[in-house]
Enzyme design. Sequence first.
Site, PDB file in Angstrom:
ATOM      1  N   HIS A 153     -48.520  26.057  11.218  1.00 51.29           N
ATOM      2  CA  HIS A 153     -48.523  24.599  11.240  1.00 51.29           C
ATOM      3  C   HIS A 153     -49.830  24.078  11.844  1.00 51.29           C
ATOM      4  O   HIS A 153     -50.431  23.124  11.346  1.00 51.29           O
ATOM      5  CB  HIS A 153     -47.334  24.071  12.071  1.00 51.29           C
ATOM      6  CG  HIS A 153     -46.015  24.123  11.374  1.00 51.29           C
ATOM      7  ND1 HIS A 153     -45.427  25.305  10.982  1.00 51.29           N
ATOM      8  CD2 HIS A 153     -45.155  23.136  11.003  1.00 51.29           C
ATOM      9  CE1 HIS A 153     -44.261  25.040  10.409  1.00 51.29           C
ATOM     10  NE2 HIS A 153     -44.071  23.722  10.408  1.00 51.29           N
ATOM     11  N   ASP A 184      -8.631  -4.488  -3.539  1.00 47.69           N
ATOM     12  CA  ASP A 184      -8.387  -3.372  -4.458  1.00 47.69           C
ATOM     13  C   ASP A 184      -8.725  -3.709  -5.899  1.00 47.69           C
ATOM     14  O   ASP A 184      -9.139  -2.844  -6.666  1.00 47.69           O
ATOM     15  CB  ASP A 184      -6.913  -2.951  -4.391  1.00 47.69           C
ATOM     16  CG  ASP A 184      -6.635  -1.944  -3.294  1.00 47.69           C
ATOM     17  OD1 ASP A 184      -7.590  -1.512  -2.629  1.00 47.69           O
ATOM     18  OD2 ASP A 184      -5.449  -1.594  -3.102  1.00 47.69           O
ATOM     19  N   GLU A 201      -8.515   2.844   6.803  1.00 46.14           N
ATOM     20  CA  GLU A 201      -9.207   2.422   5.586  1.00 46.14           C
ATOM     21  C   GLU A 201      -9.155   0.900   5.406  1.00 46.14           C
ATOM     22  O   GLU A 201     -10.179   0.228   5.301  1.00 46.14           O
ATOM     23  CB  GLU A 201      -8.549   3.118   4.389  1.00 46.14           C
ATOM     24  CG  GLU A 201      -9.109   2.714   3.049  1.00 46.14           C
ATOM     25  CD  GLU A 201      -8.312   3.306   1.894  1.00 46.14           C
ATOM     26  OE1 GLU A 201      -8.857   3.313   0.776  1.00 46.14           O
ATOM     27  OE2 GLU A 201      -7.156   3.736   2.097  1.00 46.14           O
ATOM     28  N   HIS A 202      -7.959   0.352   5.312  1.00 47.99           N
ATOM     29  CA  HIS A 202      -7.768  -1.094   5.156  1.00 47.99           C
ATOM     30  C   HIS A 202      -7.197  -1.660   6.454  1.00 47.99           C
ATOM     31  O   HIS A 202      -6.212  -1.127   6.971  1.00 47.99           O
ATOM     32  CB  HIS A 202      -6.776  -1.412   4.033  1.00 47.99           C
ATOM     33  CG  HIS A 202      -7.113  -0.807   2.715  1.00 47.99           C
ATOM     34  ND1 HIS A 202      -6.474   0.319   2.226  1.00 47.99           N
ATOM     35  CD2 HIS A 202      -8.022  -1.166   1.771  1.00 47.99           C
ATOM     36  CE1 HIS A 202      -6.964   0.619   1.034  1.00 47.99           C
ATOM     37  NE2 HIS A 202      -7.911  -0.262   0.734  1.00 47.99           N
ATOM     38  N   GLN A 204       0.823  -1.212   0.000  1.00 47.67           N
ATOM     39  CA  GLN A 204       0.000   0.000   0.000  1.00 47.67           C
ATOM     40  C   GLN A 204       0.855   1.258   0.000  1.00 47.67           C
ATOM     41  O   GLN A 204       0.446   2.292  -0.530  1.00 47.67           O
ATOM     42  CB  GLN A 204      -0.940  -0.007   1.199  1.00 47.67           C
ATOM     43  CG  GLN A 204      -2.003  -1.096   1.142  1.00 47.67           C
ATOM     44  CD  GLN A 204      -2.834  -1.047  -0.137  1.00 47.67           C
ATOM     45  OE1 GLN A 204      -2.731  -1.928  -0.984  1.00 47.67           O
ATOM     46  NE2 GLN A 204      -3.640  -0.016  -0.295  1.00 47.67           N
ATOM     47  N   HIS A 224       1.458   3.370  -3.176  1.00 48.38           N
ATOM     48  CA  HIS A 224       0.455   4.271  -3.757  1.00 48.38           C
ATOM     49  C   HIS A 224       0.969   5.705  -3.862  1.00 48.38           C
ATOM     50  O   HIS A 224       0.687   6.401  -4.830  1.00 48.38           O
ATOM     51  CB  HIS A 224      -0.822   4.261  -2.907  1.00 48.38           C
ATOM     52  CG  HIS A 224      -1.831   3.260  -3.360  1.00 48.38           C
ATOM     53  ND1 HIS A 224      -2.684   3.493  -4.408  1.00 48.38           N
ATOM     54  CD2 HIS A 224      -2.124   2.026  -2.905  1.00 48.38           C
ATOM     55  CE1 HIS A 224      -3.467   2.445  -4.582  1.00 48.38           C
ATOM     56  NE2 HIS A 224      -3.142   1.525  -3.683  1.00 48.38           N
TER      57      HIS A 224
END
Length: 423
Positions: A411, A352, A318-319, A250, A253
Amino acid sequence: MATYIKRGQSNAAIREADAGIKTTVEKMIRDIELRGDEAVRGYSASLDHWSPATFRLTAAEIDEIIAQTPATVIADIKFAQQQIRFFAEQQRASIQDIEIETLPGVFLGHKNIPVNSAGCYIPGGRYPMVASSHMSILTAKVAGVKRVIACTPPINGKIPAATVCAMHFAGADEIYILGGVQALCAMAIGTDTIAGVDMIAGPGNAFVAEAKRQLYGRVGIDLFAGPTEILVIADETADAEMVACDLLGQAEHGPGSPGVLITTSPALAQETLREIEKQLAVLPTADIARVAWENNGSVMIVEDEAEAIREADELAYEHVEVLTRDPQLFLDNMTNYGALFLGPETNVAYGDKVIGTNHTLPTRQAARYTGGLWVGKFLKNCTYQRCTPEASAMIGEYAMRLCDLEGFAGHREQAALRVRRYG
């Protein structure tokens, strides 16, 4: 008590970097609002060195790209899309419209209505993010979105052929070779050549995430999905080679991608640090992964699994890969994560690229309040009500008194009119 033997950059440093990104994106949005296509083209030319006669691909151009793409590439794309489509279809089938009679003559219900149009961003840059085509375009189409447009940047001045194939097979109605903030703005704001959409979706770098943040409200967004994050939770049963491999997988990235190891084993922590250095020596993407790990990598030692769960939920990454004796414990007890990968047999790369779950996931602790992209993100849960005359008069009596309680005379009169009419 949890202790760090390596820690990435502080939240203060991250916020300082974010401030510069925020200012840049604000200027770009204002410029595109004022100058439309002219500004979009200018940014594309200066940032991506790309200024074709039109950013949209024609049907003939798409057909030509598909014809020139190797059959194995197309087969692999279609296999991945088959997995993602099937899981998305099961998710969609689980979302039901309802109508119930809550009291005699009182009917309440909801419908799940797809947004009419969506713009999907497919990241490019150093890597052609082919899989993001499946995750956003295909998911929107399964949800029932009528018009799905998609943008992806050129790579080194060329059209990313495999990405275009994936965009087409996923069901994109319009495909544009256009990247970055300018692509998000063109889809959200609209220009003379690109009709705006109701919602934008897809992952991206810090600039793309900030553009989505600033455009939210003008259009809907899926979620804030910025630079990728990975957390590996491991005990003494894990092996350092796998832990290091998955962290670095990862980290490649981008230089801003954080990776964390939480472990109950000090021995594994030290061995993983050595293994990371060993793998960085041969990893082809080490120029990026090393910067990401050195600046944003952390290793935490915890007392036991209960502390690991508490620390993991605090990070809300995230992961999250679970490489422990009992991965089920974490599935049963963790609450803050984008996606869980349970046991050594699976990994983030599966999620992914191909296995079927969506890879557009919350970052920066957004997992505390949202999950990832799925068909439900493209649906509006819209309620309705209707009453028989008798039920209207009965409900109206309650409504009148409750309106008096709050001082809402107008109302109250809405309710009183129905009581007089139907009582």
